[in-house]
Design an enzyme around this catalytic site. Structure first.
Site, PDB file in Angstrom:
ATOM      1  N   TYR A 112       1.137  -9.849   6.088  1.00 52.80           N
ATOM      2  CA  TYR A 112       1.456  -8.427   5.883  1.00 52.80           C
ATOM      3  C   TYR A 112       0.169  -7.574   6.752  1.00 52.80           C
ATOM      4  O   TYR A 112      -0.995  -7.687   6.604  1.00 52.80           O
ATOM      5  CB  TYR A 112       0.934  -8.207   4.185  1.00 52.80           C
ATOM      6  N   ASP A 159       5.201  -3.047  -1.873  1.00 49.20           N
ATOM      7  CA  ASP A 159       4.639  -3.444  -1.521  1.00 49.20           C
ATOM      8  C   ASP A 159       3.501  -4.486  -1.519  1.00 49.20           C
ATOM      9  O   ASP A 159       2.576  -5.871  -1.030  1.00 49.20           O
ATOM     10  CB  ASP A 159       3.150  -1.999  -0.840  1.00 49.20           C
ATOM     11  N   ASP A 183      -8.668   3.878   5.769  1.00 47.58           N
ATOM     12  CA  ASP A 183      -7.544   4.554   5.020  1.00 47.58           C
ATOM     13  C   ASP A 183      -7.564   3.754   3.139  1.00 47.58           C
ATOM     14  O   ASP A 183      -7.765   2.464   2.914  1.00 47.58           O
ATOM     15  CB  ASP A 183      -5.971   4.186   5.717  1.00 47.58           C
ATOM     16  N   GLU A 229      -4.542  -2.305  -0.904  1.00 52.78           N
ATOM     17  CA  GLU A 229      -3.841  -3.824  -0.439  1.00 52.78           C
ATOM     18  C   GLU A 229      -4.941  -4.383   0.260  1.00 52.78           C
ATOM     19  O   GLU A 229      -5.569  -6.098  -0.227  1.00 52.78           O
ATOM     20  CB  GLU A 229      -3.387  -3.686   0.834  1.00 52.78           C
TER      21      GLU A 229
END
Lengths: 133, 133, 133, 133, 133, 133
Positions: free
Chosen positions: C8, C73, C93, C99
């Protein structure tokens, strides 16, 4: 004590040294003010149908009894805050291994409690791992 | 064979009987057409930094090496379809216990492979449990 | 290459330095023979309803679009082997943070890819943690 | 109040605006009768070995300290009912992102607390997502 | 087709309308090039010990058979990419409910396939929920 | 009573027999000293925005209301110790199925409560399974 933690008491009781460590550790943990005895779980206190396996060893071979006791113990792990393993590096217990691996997978802290007289002996890599979580 | 399954090969290799069972089981599993050898995971093939622990036993006491090897093995369990445990009822291995408990918590099937010469011996309740999933 | 892994690809693309790192990293990873491009997931390739958000920034404020893209996602993380984060210590970020935390909770390996020109800069403790899994 | 909830207090404290929001939010949450302060978790109150990182910033580069602090924070998320994130849309913190993603994966509710003076500013899609659970 | 997905085919087969929908849906899904038939799982193809329950309904009351079949189906959910539920709003099946709840908890996408002739009928809130994941 | 358990009360209320069983079971459970009423969760007591769906059935078709109510119920399952399902073998409810499957996947014990007048009727294999955990 604010927020005392509940433990799952994992220990073998198959050899004299295991039995001695079992009794000493349980007595010490009972005194520990940071632990919550009421919410803690000692597997030997929870056999399925309250059967005393010491008196009735034939139940160890009964699938219903064995499965239900096993499942009850897993539930004990899920419902307590951490796993305390009475661990003798020279007399390991595969059952404690299962409990450690299960607890680790659930993200529960695992603590090895090693009796003084075996402290310093090498620890199996896989038994040491769950403590690192 | 459609959809062969990958296995995590859990086994002790600390006693002569364990070593013998290890070799025989690995050879047999390699021949099994329902298994996918390429995706299977044999822990001894994956020591951290490819160190041969047999030749360098001092690494067992190195925290970085031990942790990384342990974590790598957990990843092996996560990435395979099932756990095959070479299980000697009379010479249990606490490391296999950890692997079994971990696999069970993840919902992976666990299969005990018991050598003929120890087949029928009593199995520890906690080691038998993960098979019932 | 046997068993190449899918990734990913987590990366910000909001500042010039992020964009440059994004392009360089994606190009490099595409060349990497240990990775499986077909099974890898690049979030910018999967906007809900294939909408180009660069051309239609108003969709970022549309709850249906935003939720569906977010959920898509997460699914990408679940279906890949590991998370590669293009990480600029000086231009972090928050989305990559989400994530990373999500992947870590699922037990996925997380790898920080740091451009040479920011290599050595201090890394946020919480961003470094998921790599230790 | 019946069944007050415990929170994990996620917040950056790296910029003046973050620090101001941190103090105001913590003061307000402390007054909230629907929250259980005793069981809540404020990460800055739980540095590993009780080290004051403000006074000893060198510890941020110590792997043992960093890993243990990170792991302790994850445990805080696991042991609380929900994650309250003090969120400044214009000064996001990647660490809060990790905490949000982790909490979301565990199925914990995530709530963004946005100071009045930044209320209405666009929120990063990935930071908004965990609230939708 | 790149990366076709495997499905778990959830459907009741207890009423004439359910049986008709079952057959039509299975036929249609088999033709769908975005799906991977080899890796998909149709529960009726996997009774424990390959027993035909239609011919031997007494097995539904056998605990070993029932548990093993149930567990096998859960494993099917774990090993497929998504759950396709053949859903008749006016003839719901509690078994599909169990499969949907289980799949949702694992983070698997759930898709309701509704026959044209019942399309538009109100959907139970709890059956609709897993689709929102 | 030491450590009374909290329950999630799963039950249909769509047919007369379901409604009768619902009322009787809720009354009986409220009297049970081994259960913790304060921490238990009765879905009908927690509609999103406290809307009375009986009086406002149009909300069942409102996606926001439906999703929020569904999510709230899942949270109820996560926060209670076990799932008690008021189960009528001849009038099953797909919503209870979703709750059972979800609870089972989380490792929560599931208990079927069957009214005397339907006791002994065959139970759907998939509804029986979650009790075996």
């Amino acid at each position: 004590m604010k927020n005392p933690k509940s433990i799952y008491f994992a220990a073998g009781w198959f050899t004299p040294a295991q039995k001695q460590a079992y009794d000493q550790a349980l007595a010490a943990l009972t005194q520990n003010p940071t632990l919550n005895g009421d919410l803690s779980y000692v597997p030997l206190d929870h056999p399925y149908q309250k059967l005393d396996v010491g008196a009735h060893p034939e139940y160890l071979k009964d699938p219903e009894w064995a499965t239900a006791t096993y499942r009850g113990d897993l539930l004990g792990i899920k419902q307590t805050d951490l796993l305390a393993v009475i661990y003798l590096p020279k007399e390991e217990d595969v059952g404690c291994g299962v409990e450690m691996g299960y607890a680790h997978a659930l993200g529960k802290p695992v603590v090895l409690v090693i009796p003084d007289r075996q402290f310093g002996e090498p620890i199996n890599l896989m038994a040491w791992g769950p403590q690192t979580w």
